[in-house]
Design a protein around this motif. Structure first.
Motif, PDB file in Angstrom:
ATOM      1  N   GLN A  16       0.839  -1.187   0.000  1.00 58.20           N
ATOM      2  CA  GLN A  16       0.000   0.000   0.000  1.00 58.20           C
ATOM      3  C   GLN A  16       0.880   1.245   0.000  1.00 58.20           C
ATOM      4  O   GLN A  16       1.862   1.315   0.732  1.00 58.20           O
ATOM      5  CB  GLN A  16      -0.912  -0.003   1.225  1.00 58.20           C
ATOM      6  CG  GLN A  16      -1.957   1.098   1.257  1.00 58.20           C
ATOM      7  CD  GLN A  16      -3.012   0.823   2.302  1.00 58.20           C
ATOM      8  OE1 GLN A  16      -3.932   0.034   2.086  1.00 58.20           O
ATOM      9  NE2 GLN A  16      -2.890   1.445   3.453  1.00 58.20           N
ATOM     10  N   SER A  17       0.536   2.209  -0.828  1.00 55.47           N
ATOM     11  CA  SER A  17       1.296   3.457  -0.938  1.00 55.47           C
ATOM     12  C   SER A  17       0.334   4.623  -0.840  1.00 55.47           C
ATOM     13  O   SER A  17      -0.885   4.465  -0.931  1.00 55.47           O
ATOM     14  CB  SER A  17       2.056   3.514  -2.267  1.00 55.47           C
ATOM     15  OG  SER A  17       2.887   2.383  -2.443  1.00 55.47           O
ATOM     16  N   GLY A  18       0.888   5.819  -0.678  1.00 59.59           N
ATOM     17  CA  GLY A  18       0.011   6.971  -0.575  1.00 59.59           C
ATOM     18  C   GLY A  18       0.740   8.272  -0.813  1.00 59.59           C
ATOM     19  O   GLY A  18       1.974   8.328  -0.914  1.00 59.59           O
ATOM     20  N   ILE A  19      -0.039   9.335  -0.918  1.00 58.07           N
ATOM     21  CA  ILE A  19       0.509  10.684  -1.006  1.00 58.07           C
ATOM     22  C   ILE A  19      -0.305  11.592  -0.089  1.00 58.07           C
ATOM     23  O   ILE A  19      -1.483  11.338   0.176  1.00 58.07           O
ATOM     24  CB  ILE A  19       0.497  11.231  -2.451  1.00 58.07           C
ATOM     25  CG1 ILE A  19      -0.934  11.273  -3.012  1.00 58.07           C
ATOM     26  CG2 ILE A  19       1.381  10.406  -3.347  1.00 58.07           C
ATOM     27  CD1 ILE A  19      -1.022  11.875  -4.403  1.00 58.07           C
ATOM     28  N   THR A  20       0.335  12.638   0.409  1.00 57.70           N
ATOM     29  CA  THR A  20      -0.314  13.585   1.313  1.00 57.70           C
ATOM     30  C   THR A  20      -0.235  14.988   0.726  1.00 57.70           C
ATOM     31  O   THR A  20       0.314  15.207  -0.355  1.00 57.70           O
ATOM     32  CB  THR A  20       0.351  13.558   2.692  1.00 57.70           C
ATOM     33  OG1 THR A  20       1.687  14.105   2.571  1.00 57.70           O
ATOM     34  CG2 THR A  20       0.436  12.146   3.248  1.00 57.70           C
ATOM     35  N   ARG A  21      -0.728  15.961   1.489  1.00 53.76           N
ATOM     36  CA  ARG A  21      -0.702  17.341   1.029  1.00 53.76           C
ATOM     37  C   ARG A  21       0.723  17.830   0.745  1.00 53.76           C
ATOM     38  O   ARG A  21       0.916  18.693  -0.098  1.00 53.76           O
ATOM     39  CB  ARG A  21      -1.341  18.258   2.076  1.00 53.76           C
ATOM     40  CG  ARG A  21      -2.846  18.115   2.239  1.00 53.76           C
ATOM     41  CD  ARG A  21      -3.605  18.489   0.994  1.00 53.76           C
ATOM     42  NE  ARG A  21      -3.265  19.806   0.484  1.00 53.76           N
ATOM     43  CZ  ARG A  21      -3.630  20.265  -0.710  1.00 53.76           C
ATOM     44  NH1 ARG A  21      -4.323  19.485  -1.529  1.00 53.76           N
ATOM     45  NH2 ARG A  21      -3.292  21.479  -1.116  1.00 53.76           N
ATOM     46  N   ASP A  22       1.710  17.278   1.436  1.00 49.97           N
ATOM     47  CA  ASP A  22       3.083  17.700   1.193  1.00 49.97           C
ATOM     48  C   ASP A  22       3.487  17.496  -0.264  1.00 49.97           C
ATOM     49  O   ASP A  22       4.306  18.247  -0.802  1.00 49.97           O
ATOM     50  CB  ASP A  22       4.053  16.935   2.102  1.00 49.97           C
ATOM     51  CG  ASP A  22       3.986  17.411   3.535  1.00 49.97           C
ATOM     52  OD1 ASP A  22       3.213  18.344   3.825  1.00 49.97           O
ATOM     53  OD2 ASP A  22       4.716  16.861   4.378  1.00 49.97           O
ATOM     54  N   PHE A  23       2.947  16.476  -0.904  1.00 52.40           N
ATOM     55  CA  PHE A  23       3.218  16.236  -2.324  1.00 52.40           C
ATOM     56  C   PHE A  23       2.157  16.875  -3.211  1.00 52.40           C
ATOM     57  O   PHE A  23       2.471  17.512  -4.224  1.00 52.40           O
ATOM     58  CB  PHE A  23       3.288  14.734  -2.597  1.00 52.40           C
ATOM     59  CG  PHE A  23       3.516  14.392  -4.047  1.00 52.40           C
ATOM     60  CD1 PHE A  23       4.783  14.464  -4.594  1.00 52.40           C
ATOM     61  CD2 PHE A  23       2.458  14.015  -4.863  1.00 52.40           C
ATOM     62  CE1 PHE A  23       4.996  14.161  -5.937  1.00 52.40           C
ATOM     63  CE2 PHE A  23       2.663  13.721  -6.201  1.00 52.40           C
ATOM     64  CZ  PHE A  23       3.937  13.782  -6.739  1.00 52.40           C
ATOM     65  N   ILE A  24       0.877  16.705  -2.848  1.00 55.96           N
ATOM     66  CA  ILE A  24      -0.222  17.181  -3.689  1.00 55.96           C
ATOM     67  C   ILE A  24      -0.118  18.681  -3.937  1.00 55.96           C
ATOM     68  O   ILE A  24      -0.299  19.163  -5.063  1.00 55.96           O
ATOM     69  CB  ILE A  24      -1.577  16.828  -3.039  1.00 55.96           C
ATOM     70  CG1 ILE A  24      -1.741  15.303  -2.951  1.00 55.96           C
ATOM     71  CG2 ILE A  24      -2.728  17.437  -3.824  1.00 55.96           C
ATOM     72  CD1 ILE A  24      -2.925  14.869  -2.113  1.00 55.96           C
ATOM     73  N   ALA A  25       0.186  19.445  -2.875  1.00 58.55           N
ATOM     74  CA  ALA A  25       0.218  20.900  -3.002  1.00 58.55           C
ATOM     75  C   ALA A  25       1.344  21.393  -3.892  1.00 58.55           C
ATOM     76  O   ALA A  25       1.301  22.529  -4.372  1.00 58.55           O
ATOM     77  CB  ALA A  25       0.332  21.536  -1.620  1.00 58.55           C
ATOM     78  N   ARG A  26       2.359  20.572  -4.112  1.00 61.63           N
ATOM     79  CA  ARG A  26       3.492  20.992  -4.951  1.00 61.63           C
ATOM     80  C   ARG A  26       3.255  20.709  -6.435  1.00 61.63           C
ATOM     81  O   ARG A  26       4.072  21.060  -7.272  1.00 61.63           O
ATOM     82  CB  ARG A  26       4.783  20.292  -4.498  1.00 61.63           C
ATOM     83  CG  ARG A  26       5.231  20.580  -3.092  1.00 61.63           C
ATOM     84  CD  ARG A  26       5.785  21.980  -2.919  1.00 61.63           C
ATOM     85  NE  ARG A  26       4.751  23.011  -2.890  1.00 61.63           N
ATOM     86  CZ  ARG A  26       4.065  23.355  -1.811  1.00 61.63           C
ATOM     87  NH1 ARG A  26       4.267  22.747  -0.666  1.00 61.63           N
ATOM     88  NH2 ARG A  26       3.158  24.316  -1.879  1.00 61.63           N
ATOM     89  N   GLN A  27       2.165  20.028  -6.773  1.00 58.63           N
ATOM     90  CA  GLN A  27       1.879  19.719  -8.165  1.00 58.63           C
ATOM     91  C   GLN A  27       0.981  20.799  -8.764  1.00 58.63           C
ATOM     92  O   GLN A  27       0.384  21.602  -8.058  1.00 58.63           O
ATOM     93  CB  GLN A  27       1.203  18.348  -8.274  1.00 58.63           C
ATOM     94  CG  GLN A  27       1.919  17.246  -7.539  1.00 58.63           C
ATOM     95  CD  GLN A  27       3.397  17.184  -7.848  1.00 58.63           C
ATOM     96  OE1 GLN A  27       3.790  17.051  -9.002  1.00 58.63           O
ATOM     97  NE2 GLN A  27       4.234  17.282  -6.820  1.00 58.63           N
TER      98      GLN A  27
END
Length: 802
Positions: free
Chosen positions: A94-105
């Protein structure tokens, strides 16, 4: 005149706008009347929550978040790998992404585009801005997006029949809190019947405790302009109710060819918590968007024309490839009310009722014989409403209209007793889908006045000319039970689950000569077992055995088809389209700390492997499933992410997979010798490298993705070469400037050094070249078509909280 399609300001859209205004104005007044003024510098939003010591909810993904203050865009600077590797505890990969990554896109990107760096994910981008949901390819461990279950706040949000996720329709990027991808299986309690390839779960942000808002303005390549505004009410009076509502508008030119793609979107959420663990939300979203299709080339067409191969920008008499004739418009309304009642300390009831309504159309250019066309197997006579061109034919738009109403409820009861947790529940879904096709005449300027199929071309008897007129009703009943046992001071967790899914479809087809009534029923028992052991507080091993099921996608397989030019039947309806079934095993290891590692090996066996592809039916592109027989897949995946170190956070992911076909595939009266060939859409190697930096003011993120060569035919006689894409974002953030909280400017550079490439397989074929069958006959080849990866794009965004 070209068609002009205005956004549908119907009662649903007006209600959404009124709800947005009412929530924010009422919430703001209540906050002003009941709460003392808080100095801006003392306001800190808590986007993350403490780890819940109780067993995970039956409807949510299993992940752990860390409590910390966040900037206005939700970043915390604490997730390992720059937001690409939040800690996981589930006994499966299982993997995931958080706001730390989402907000930089780029804020234009959909959730499908956002997960491109996770292990096992192959994202076949079709435009650089990531906005085109209908023409993009996603696969996980070689299984396409129709085999990946999509949950938005626990609701199965993909259209139940076609199963393409349309992830950008459910929430704006700014309102997404986290995304979790389970590779290869789904939760035993998940309301899904297609998740043989994994589960994609999107969680929406919670309303803020304090009144305020967020604004994000973006401009860039291809005349992009996008405006986003969210308003938070804060606590309304002393009710404990909080809410937010947001509105966004986006428009951009097609990156190749002519046309624009406008989009209007509304999100809102009301939330209330009470007692010890009880909570409820009311979630509403509305999405309307329109776009023009990008032409998918064959290998030969790509080599001859490159990115210039597309629909024409200017109309000439009889031109069916004019871009205005290749249109897609779609409006979606989403309502859900996820609720959890803490009946006692040990007993919890979860309810999640939902309703999704979708309308829209797809259109494609075609020609009609004014006196020799057919309605089913009956002559249509002299057609009414068209103008005969120089070629003696009527140039027309074949319009595939649709209405989809999807409602359901997921209910479960969780009982915590001693070292055990017992969860039992049910899911019921009712889906109503109507799908009449229509033809509208094209005028001398290339415009058509069909407006979603109105004023169509008529037969001699005055009926609308059609290729199909289908109506489907589907009902899903599912039961599930799961038992978890914890021992050795909760270091060992054993789990056993069983899910039974029943899917019933009833189809009617009003086309003359066609079988009027058809249908199918599918039943699938799905056991799952898993075990995990915490060797240390930072090290975990797990093993699992899973089963999966996918009902056939699309309505074409259930309908008789007729040529509109000859009246001859070119395909018979079938009631024995077999569902896909999978059995899988995984073994994995995780380590958390300054260096975070997640590794797993897997094995899968499939029967009746369903391959989603497209084909032309009288000018309209339709989705259908090909039975790919048996398939075996074995491989390994790896993730490594570093917690922030001197403000830097590197990330590496990769996958190796060896997938082969287990049998020969039938083609007509013969069989194509495909046994032992490599699976389509399954590159052997894929991987990603990322590096992020954030010191509280300056920030940046770089990612590089590699996808190996990918076969597009079952005979492995055609493939696309490997490709590498790179993205870069950078920006600067201030703490406080007057009323503006965390104002920042951000630049996203997309597809650095990549002017255009074949990014994935659009339609597959058995063989691209003529092949001798098992019984000696010559099986003619058919060229597959491909997605064209977007060129370079730049996006500048200015945002601030207030």
């Amino acid at each position: 005149m070209p068609r002009v399609f205005l956004p549908p300001f119907d009662t649903t859209f007006l209600f959404a706008l009124l709800l947005t205004a009412a929530l924010t104005s009422f919430g703001g007044m209540a906050e002003a009347d009941t709460a003392p003024e808080t100095p801006p510098k003392q306001i800190e939003d808590q986007e993350s929550e403490k780890e819940d010591p109780r067993p995970p909810s039956a409807h949510g993904p299993e992940y752990v978040t860390v409590k910390s203050s966040a900037t206005a865009d939700g970043t915390t600077h604490h997730t390992p790998g720059g937001g690409l590797m939040p800690p996981q505890k589930a006994p499966r990969a299982q993997s995931g992404i958080t706001r730390d990554f989402i907000a930089r896109q780029s804020p234009t990107e959909s959730p499908v585009a956002l997960i491109a760096s996770l292990p096992g994910v192959i994202y076949a981008a079709n435009d650089p801005l990531g906005t085109n949901d209908d023409q993009q390819g996603l696969s996980v461990r070689g299984l396409d997006q129709t085999e990946i279950g999509y949950l938005f706040e626990g609701v199965p949000a993909a259209p139940p029949l076609f199963l393409t996720p349309y992830t950008s329709a459910t929430a704006d990027t700014e309102n997404i809190r986290s995304i979790t991808l389970t590779q290869g299986s789904s939760d035993a309690t998940a309301p899904l019947y297609n998740a043989v390839g994994g589960q994609l779960s999107v969680q929406m942000a919670q309303p803020k405790k304090n009144a305020g808002g967020f604004i994000d303005l973006s401009y860039g390549s291809y005349a992009l302009n996008r405006e986003f505004l969210r308003l938070d009410s804060g606590e309304i009076g002393h009710s404990g109710i909080t809410s937010f509502a947001s509105f966004s508008y986006r428009d951009a030119a097609q990156w190749r060819g002519a046309g624009h793609s406008p989009r209007y979107h509304i999100d809102s959420r009301l939330a209330k918590e009470w007692g010890q663990g009880s909570k409820t939300s009311l979630i509403f979203s509305y999405n309307w968007q329109r776009q023009f299709y990008l032409r998918a080339p064959t290998k030969t067409q790509w080599q001859a024309n490159g990115t210039h191969f597309n629909y024409t920008s200017h109309y000439t008499d009889g031109d069916t490839a004019y871009y205005l004739l290749q249109e897609n418009a779609r409006a979606q309304t989403f309502i859900a009310a996820p609720t959890e009642f803490a009946l006692t300390k040990q007993l919890h009831l979860s309810l999640n009722p939902y309703f999704i309504y979708v309308t829209g159309y797809d259109s494609y250019g075609t020609t009609l014989d004014p006196t020799g066309s057919y309605q089913g197997n009956q002559p249509a006579g002299t057609l009414q409403g068209g103008t005969i061109g120089k070629n003696g034919l009527i140039t027309a738009v074949a319009t595939d209209t649709f209405k989809q109403a999807h409602s359901g409820i997921i209910a479960s009861l969780r009982w915590d007793y001693g070292h055990n947790t017992l969860t039992a529940g049910t899911w019921y879904s009712y889906y109503d889908f109507s799908n009449p096709s229509r033809y509208a005449a094209v005028n001398a300027q290339g415009g058509a006045n069909n407006m979603q199929g109105h004023q169509p071309i008529l037969t001699q008897t005055g009926e609308p000319l059609t290729s199909y007129n289908s109506h489907l009703v589907q009902q899903v009943n599912a039961l599930f039970v799961q038992e978890r046992f914890r021992a050795l001071s909760n270091r060992l967790t054993l789990s056993a689950a069983f899910r039974a899914i029943m899917v019933t479809r009833t189809i009617s087809n009003a086309l003359p000569g066609a079988r009027y009534r058809n249908g199918a029923s599918y039943f699938s028992p799905q056991p799952q077992v898993s075990a995990s052991y915490d060797i240390t507080p930072h090290d975990q091993v797990f093993i699992n055995g899973t089963t999966g099921f996918r009902a056939p996608s699309g309505i074409s397989n259930y309908n008789d088809r007729f040529s509109i030019s000859t009246g001859k039947q070119n395909r018979s309806a079938t009631t024995d389209t077999k569902p896909e079934y999978s059995i899988g095993e995984e073994l994995g290891y995780r380590h958390t700390g300054p260096v975070n590692i997640a590794a797993s090996v897997f094995n899968y066996n499939f029967t009746n492997r369903q391959i989603s592809t497209t084909s032309s039916l009288n000018g309209v592109m339709v989705t259908e499933s090909i039975n790919g027989g048996g398939q075996t897949a074995r491989g390994a995946q790896l993730e490594v992410g570093l917690s922030p170190w001197h403000h830097f956070s590197p990330y590496v992911s990769g996958q190796y997979i060896h997938a082969t076909l287990d049998n020969n595939l039938r083609s007509g009266t013969d069989y194509v010798p495909t046994k032992g060939k490599k699976a389509i859409r399954t590159p052997t190697f894929s991987g990603s490298i990322g590096l992020s930096y954030d010191n509280g003011h300056a920030f940046g993120q770089f990612s590089l993705n590699y996808v190996g060569p990918t076969y597009s035919t079952f005979m492995n006689d055609e493939r696309i070469p490997s490709f590498t894409t790179a993205n870069l974002s950078m920006g600067y953030r201030l703490k406080q400037v007057g009323f503006a909280r965390s104002p920042q400017i951000q630049l996203n550079l997309i597809n650095l050094g990549q002017p255009g490439y074949l990014s994935g397989v659009n339609s597959v074929s058995f063989n691209a070249k003529s092949t001798k069958g098992i019984y000696g006959s010559t099986i003619a080849g058919r060229a597959p078509t491909y997605f064209v990866g977007g060129g370079f794009a730049g996006v500048v965004s200015v945002s601030t909280g207030f």
